[in-house]
Design an enzyme around this catalytic site. Structure first.
Site, mmCIF file in Angstrom:
data_model
loop_
_atom_site.group_PDB
_atom_site.id
_atom_site.type_symbol
_atom_site.label_atom_id
_atom_site.label_comp_id
_atom_site.label_asym_id
_atom_site.label_seq_id
_atom_site.Cartn_x
_atom_site.Cartn_y
_atom_site.Cartn_z
ATOM 1 N N CYS A 249 -59.039 2.931 -12.274
ATOM 2 C CA CYS A 249 -59.068 1.837 -11.300
ATOM 3 C C CYS A 249 -59.795 0.643 -11.903
ATOM 4 O O CYS A 249 -60.973 0.752 -12.264
ATOM 5 C CB CYS A 249 -59.770 2.289 -10.017
ATOM 6 S SG CYS A 249 -59.925 0.972 -8.782
ATOM 7 N N HIS B 232 -55.762 13.294 -5.000
ATOM 8 C CA HIS B 232 -55.603 12.438 -6.176
ATOM 9 C C HIS B 232 -56.818 12.652 -7.065
ATOM 10 O O HIS B 232 -57.945 12.311 -6.680
ATOM 11 C CB HIS B 232 -55.497 10.977 -5.718
ATOM 12 C CG HIS B 232 -55.304 9.993 -6.814
ATOM 13 N ND1 HIS B 232 -54.064 9.472 -7.135
ATOM 14 C CD2 HIS B 232 -56.185 9.412 -7.670
ATOM 15 C CE1 HIS B 232 -54.200 8.609 -8.132
ATOM 16 N NE2 HIS B 232 -55.476 8.558 -8.476
ATOM 17 N N HIS C 147 -58.950 12.434 -10.797
ATOM 18 C CA HIS C 147 -59.188 11.863 -12.120
ATOM 19 C C HIS C 147 -60.012 12.862 -12.929
ATOM 20 O O HIS C 147 -60.689 13.728 -12.372
ATOM 21 C CB HIS C 147 -59.901 10.516 -12.007
ATOM 22 C CG HIS C 147 -59.004 9.402 -11.557
ATOM 23 N ND1 HIS C 147 -58.737 8.294 -12.327
ATOM 24 C CD2 HIS C 147 -58.284 9.244 -10.423
ATOM 25 C CE1 HIS C 147 -57.903 7.487 -11.679
ATOM 26 N NE2 HIS C 147 -57.616 8.050 -10.512
ATOM 27 N N ARG D 131 -47.551 3.760 -11.727
ATOM 28 C CA ARG D 131 -48.421 2.883 -10.934
ATOM 29 C C ARG D 131 -49.860 2.964 -11.423
ATOM 30 O O ARG D 131 -50.350 2.097 -12.139
ATOM 31 C CB ARG D 131 -48.321 3.253 -9.447
ATOM 32 C CG ARG D 131 -48.860 2.152 -8.498
ATOM 33 C CD ARG D 131 -50.357 2.142 -8.340
ATOM 34 N NE ARG D 131 -50.896 3.388 -7.802
ATOM 35 C CZ ARG D 131 -52.200 3.616 -7.666
ATOM 36 N NH1 ARG D 131 -53.089 2.699 -8.027
ATOM 37 N NH2 ARG D 131 -52.623 4.774 -7.184
ATOM 38 N N ASP D 132 -50.544 4.035 -11.116
ATOM 39 C CA ASP D 132 -51.946 4.184 -11.489
ATOM 40 C C ASP D 132 -52.123 4.216 -13.002
ATOM 41 O O ASP D 132 -53.075 3.655 -13.549
ATOM 42 C CB ASP D 132 -52.498 5.476 -10.866
ATOM 43 C CG ASP D 132 -54.005 5.581 -10.931
ATOM 44 O OD1 ASP D 132 -54.592 5.088 -11.899
ATOM 45 O OD2 ASP D 132 -54.607 6.177 -10.023
ATOM 46 N N ASN E 186 -56.254 9.824 -15.086
ATOM 47 C CA ASN E 186 -55.863 10.767 -14.040
ATOM 48 C C ASN E 186 -55.820 12.185 -14.594
ATOM 49 O O ASN E 186 -55.833 12.416 -15.810
ATOM 50 C CB ASN E 186 -54.465 10.416 -13.520
ATOM 51 C CG ASN E 186 -54.463 9.192 -12.647
ATOM 52 O OD1 ASN E 186 -54.753 9.265 -11.463
ATOM 53 N ND2 ASN E 186 -54.111 8.048 -13.231
#
Length: 325
Positions: free
Chosen positions: A248, A215, A217, A18-19, A257
């Site tokens: 993002c 989460h 990064h 996803r990310d 990430n």
């Protein structure tokens, strides 16, 4: 430091599908995504964010979200399948596709909220409330609803994000019906002291049992240091992406990430059990190299190799992966 049942005592949630892919220069074919996901499941990953349910015109990399979610849920019944959805419609589609858990993003930065979901923070909290009410109507089959606070540690659009705003937002999301509330360092600006302080404050307000994943990064190279700081505060769930992919598209300057392989190495070296086979995680990078040749893969362990001093994690194949309870 495994528990008696052989289950992990720290959960690493893979968010690459996803990310990691939402910033990719090209669209990864569905068949390639499924091969990559299968390789990571084979390495012992037990929880994975596999798709984002957003309009394909906005994010063409996620046009196959329903197909990927449905296929993964069917092909890997022990995997805890997670999807991101910023709207009620997206959440309903994610649930219909079989997601066990749905992440609803709410930005602590007003500027990022309007850029990311085209709503104010208050409007997005209200949308979260609608999603939570709908989920409750489903009874026992309802997916878990996670409130994810984006830009919790700073924003490239707004700049500083007051910690009091993050804390009050966490409370509002909990009151709106989120089952858990997590924090996201969307830009990778955080340092260990800030992580300790904000994690401690939010856990005190919403309750340790309702604090979700952190989460991280690695924009400024602090992701692993921040993970250690969070561990000291009791966090036991972390998001990461294989090869450090991600970012993002609506937060300028957001890059990769935390790297799954490096995080797993750190956690296992510190005595925590993740249930992952580090060697097979590194092997799974081959799927990315072949299908996304233009993407730069990050990670120190993959470059240096697994040292002979490292004790390989043991995956308990008899464990049930369908729930984190």
């Amino acid at each position: 430091m495994s528990d008696l049942k052989g289950q992990p005592n720290v959960w690493v949630r893979e968010v690459g599908p996803r990310d990691g892919l939402q910033m990719a220069k090209s669209v990864m074919p569905t068949s390639a995504k499924l091969r990559w996901i299968a390789a990571m499941v084979g390495a012992g990953l037990r929880e994975m964010e596999v798709a984002s349910f957003v309009p394909p015109a906005t994010m063409p990399q996620m046009a196959d979200a329903a197909e990927v979610t449905e296929t993964v849920r069917r092909a890997h019944p022990r995997l805890f399948v997670v999807a991101l959805a910023p709207t009620l419609r997206g959440a309903q589609d994610a649930a219909a596709a079989g997601a066990h858990s749905i992440v609803m993003p709410v930005s602590a930065s007003e500027a990022h909220s309007r850029a990311n979901v085209r709503r104010s923070r208050a409007e997005q909290v209200a949308e979260l409330g609608r999603v939570a009410n709908w989920a409750r109507s489903l009874g026992p089959s309802a997916p878990r609803i996670e409130g994810g606070i984006a830009t919790a540690f700073g924003c490239s659009l707004q700049g500083l994000v007051p910690e009091r705003d993050v804390i009050s937002l966490a409370v509002a999301m909990s009151e709106a019906g989120a089952d858990v509330v997590g924090l996201a360092d969307t830009l990778g600006y955080a340092g260990p002291t800030q992580v300790r302080r904000l994690v401690r404050a939010v856990r005190q307000e919403v309750g340790a049992e309702r604090f979700g994943n952190l989460h991280l990064h690695d924009t400024m190279g602090t992701a692993l240091a921040n993970a250690l700081a969070a561990l000291d505060e009791g966090v036991r769930g972390f998001d990461a992406a294989l090869g450090g992919l991600g970012g993002c598209p609506f937060a300028p300057g957001s890059v990769g990430n935390a790297t799954t392989e490096d995080l797993v190495y750190l956690l296992e070296t510190e005595g925590f059990s993740t249930g992952n086979d580090l060697g097979r995680l590194i092997e799974a990078r081959a799927e990315l190299r072949s299908d996304l040749p233009d993407e730069i893969l990050h990670g120190r362990v993959a470059v240096a190799g697994i040292p002979r001093t490292f004790k390989k994690a043991i995956v308990n194949d008899g464990a049930s992966y369908g729930s984190r309870d």
